[in-house]
Design a protein around this motif. Structure first.
Motif, PDB file in Angstrom:
ATOM      1  N   VAL A 229       8.867 -11.247   5.073  1.00  7.69           N
ATOM      2  CA  VAL A 229       8.587  -9.871   4.626  1.00  7.69           C
ATOM      3  C   VAL A 229       7.475  -9.900   3.578  1.00  7.69           C
ATOM      4  CG1 VAL A 229       9.512  -7.866   3.388  1.00  7.69           C
ATOM      5  CG2 VAL A 229      10.874  -8.961   5.163  1.00  7.69           C
ATOM      6  N   TRP A 230       7.560 -10.848   2.626  1.00  5.42           N
ATOM      7  CA  TRP A 230       6.540 -10.935   1.577  1.00  5.42           C
ATOM      8  C   TRP A 230       5.171 -11.309   2.157  1.00  5.42           C
ATOM      9  CZ3 TRP A 230       5.879  -9.059  -3.038  1.00  5.42           C
ATOM     10  CH2 TRP A 230       4.770  -9.486  -3.761  1.00  5.42           C
ATOM     11  N   ILE A 231       5.154 -12.145   3.191  1.00  4.58           N
ATOM     12  CA  ILE A 231       3.889 -12.554   3.828  1.00  4.58           C
ATOM     13  C   ILE A 231       3.120 -11.312   4.287  1.00  4.58           C
ATOM     14  CG2 ILE A 231       2.994 -13.583   5.972  1.00  4.58           C
ATOM     15  CD1 ILE A 231       4.990 -15.891   5.508  1.00  4.58           C
ATOM     16  N   PHE A 232       3.849 -10.267   4.714  1.00  5.61           N
ATOM     17  CA  PHE A 232       3.182  -9.020   5.115  1.00  5.61           C
ATOM     18  C   PHE A 232       2.923  -8.107   3.919  1.00  5.61           C
ATOM     19  CE2 PHE A 232       4.780 -10.438   9.200  1.00  5.61           C
ATOM     20  CZ  PHE A 232       3.689 -10.176  10.009  1.00  5.61           C
ATOM     21  N   LEU A 233       3.851  -8.094   2.945  1.00  2.33           N
ATOM     22  CA  LEU A 233       3.679  -7.209   1.794  1.00  2.33           C
ATOM     23  C   LEU A 233       2.432  -7.581   0.994  1.00  2.33           C
ATOM     24  CD1 LEU A 233       7.269  -6.717   0.309  1.00  2.33           C
ATOM     25  CD2 LEU A 233       5.893  -5.103   1.607  1.00  2.33           C
ATOM     26  N   PHE A 234       2.177  -8.881   0.842  1.00  2.00           N
ATOM     27  CA  PHE A 234       1.069  -9.312  -0.006  1.00  2.00           C
ATOM     28  C   PHE A 234      -0.289  -8.755   0.453  1.00  2.00           C
ATOM     29  CE2 PHE A 234      -2.157 -12.723  -0.850  1.00  2.00           C
ATOM     30  CZ  PHE A 234      -2.437 -12.326  -2.141  1.00  2.00           C
ATOM     31  N   PRO A 235      -0.739  -9.011   1.689  1.00  2.59           N
ATOM     32  CA  PRO A 235      -2.032  -8.431   2.072  1.00  2.59           C
ATOM     33  C   PRO A 235      -2.028  -6.913   2.147  1.00  2.59           C
ATOM     34  CG  PRO A 235      -1.030  -9.535   3.944  1.00  2.59           C
ATOM     35  CD  PRO A 235      -0.184  -9.861   2.756  1.00  2.59           C
TER      36      PRO A 235
ATOM     37  N   ALA B  51      -1.575 -12.723   8.524  1.00  2.00           N
ATOM     38  CA  ALA B  51      -0.159 -12.577   8.140  1.00  2.00           C
ATOM     39  C   ALA B  51       0.748 -12.851   9.340  1.00  2.00           C
ATOM     40  CB  ALA B  51       0.096 -11.177   7.581  1.00  2.00           C
ATOM     41  N   VAL B  52       0.352 -12.383  10.525  1.00  2.00           N
ATOM     42  CA  VAL B  52       1.152 -12.628  11.734  1.00  2.00           C
ATOM     43  C   VAL B  52       1.198 -14.132  12.023  1.00  2.00           C
ATOM     44  CG1 VAL B  52       1.182 -12.342  14.254  1.00  2.00           C
ATOM     45  CG2 VAL B  52       0.841 -10.352  12.792  1.00  2.00           C
ATOM     46  N   ALA B  53       0.035 -14.812  11.869  1.00  3.41           N
ATOM     47  CA  ALA B  53      -0.001 -16.268  12.090  1.00  3.41           C
ATOM     48  C   ALA B  53       0.958 -16.975  11.133  1.00  3.41           C
ATOM     49  CB  ALA B  53      -1.429 -16.778  11.909  1.00  3.41           C
ATOM     50  N   GLU B  54       0.931 -16.567   9.852  1.00  2.06           N
ATOM     51  CA  GLU B  54       1.821 -17.183   8.859  1.00  2.06           C
ATOM     52  C   GLU B  54       3.285 -16.942   9.210  1.00  2.06           C
ATOM     53  OE1 GLU B  54       0.975 -16.978   4.547  1.00  2.06           O
ATOM     54  OE2 GLU B  54      -0.763 -15.817   5.160  1.00  2.06           O
TER      55      GLU B  54
END
Lengths: 246, 102
Positions: A229-235, B51-54
């Motif tokens: 979830v954070w991986i998407f929130l950050f950008p 982000a999708v890749a990550e």
């Protein structure tokens, strides 16, 4: 009555067979139990995805409608803290993966240390998040009665040109979503830290390293999900428009 | 114990997990750096793409879906597909409701 209950169980004719204490009576084998509970855990995570998904959807629509307000508001966040927090959370995911690894290797000391490290990294993440929240209160960027559009109508520190008061008001929408999404994420982390703290105490007493690793597996899956979830929130929250073209 | 198709056995080295972590950190830094480059309207595409890749790396390797049964792979794919349905259907409504009235 008890003997009848065993009889309908279906294996009465085989008598009592040897199996680990953690194998529940309605499963045939440990593998079957693991497959079923792993499936259940993923179903829970997928409904969590839909829960966060609603907020991502709201973000997407409002960002498309009020892009200048979102870009200006996003630029007031500290991207350096955001990036450091991202790396901290990714590292805590790594240490949680190590916890699963060491539980399977039956290494109780390494397991307890990996859990402890994940907890510490989680707490550091929340600490940095708290300083960011504090900055927002100081800057009057918290939606509500004390919210000030001054920075946005003057263009002060936003990295974009000043905007009209009505567009500047829409920065409140951005900050509402910012606090809702990062707040809900932080709540998930606090719950996760609570679960990990409980497991750390039990792991130190030798639990999870006798073959029954499932609780560690599922705590780890939950922790990774919060990371995703954070991986998407950050950008989406920090990096809307760091290079203004106008 | 038998290698059940529902719960396959696998073994991953710690060094592999370290590589996964390094890849994730590099991608996060790349995403941050990209935000400062003049890529204009392509920026959200790159940002969400990275982000999708990550997320896929975390799900496949940290969450062990790479080594999981077909049932689990399908479950996760179905979950994300449902999320995409939410996005696509809602956005198609928002972008087309006032079609021709602008």
């Amino acid at each position: 009555m008890d003997s009848q209950a065993i009889a309908v169980h279906g294996h009465a004719e085989e008598g009592h067979h040897e199996h680990p204490a953690y194998l529940l009576h309605h499963f045939e084998t440990v593998e079957q139990q693991k497959a079923a509970s792993n499936f259940g855990m993923w179903l829970f995570l997928m409904q969590e995805l839909m829960f966060f998904g609603g907020m991502f959807m709201a973000y997407l629509v409002y960002r498309a409608w009020y892009y200048p307000a979102f870009a200006a508001a996003s630029n007031t966040l500290n991207w350096k803290i955001g990036l450091i927090n991202t790396i901290i959370l990714l590292t805590s995911s790594f240490t949680m993966t190590l916890a699963v690894h060491y539980a399977e290797k039956r290494n109780a000391k390494a397991l307890a240390n990996a859990i402890l490290l994940s907890i510490v990294l989680g707490v550091v993440f929340l600490g940095l998040k708290a300083t960011e929240y504090r900055d927002k209160f100081v800057e009057h960027h918290v939606p509500g009665a004390s919210f000030s559009i001054e920075d946005f109508v003057t263009g002060n520190g936003t990295g974009v040109p000043p905007m009209a008061a009505d567009m500047a008001q829409h920065t409140q929408l951005y900050f509402s979503l910012y606090f809702a999404m990062t707040g809900m994420h932080a709540l998930h982390m606090i719950i996760g830290i609570g679960i990990l703290a409980f497991m750390w105490v039990k792991a130190r007493a030798g639990a999870y390293t006798e073959g029954h690793t499932a609780p560690i597996d599922y705590a780890s899956l939950y922790w990774h999900f919060v990371d995703v979830v954070w991986i998407f929130l950050f950008p989406l929250l920090y990096l809307v428009n760091r290079h203004p073209v106008h | 114990m038998a290698n059940s198709p529902l719960h396959p056995k696998y073994e991953v080295k710690v060094s592999s997990y370290v590589l996964v972590l390094l890849a994730l950190i590099v991608l996060s830094c790349l995403n941050t750096g990209l935000a400062f480059l003049p890529v204009g309207i392509f920026h959200p595409i790159f940002a969400v793409g990275i982000a999708v890749a990550e997320a896929m790396i975390v799900i496949l390797f940290f969450m062990h879906i790479w080594w999981s049964s077909k049932l689990m792979k399908l479950t996760v794919a179905a979950g994300f597909f449902t999320f995409l349905v939410l996005i696509v259907m809602t956005l198609s409504d928002y972008t087309s409701r006032a079609w021709g009235l602008w």
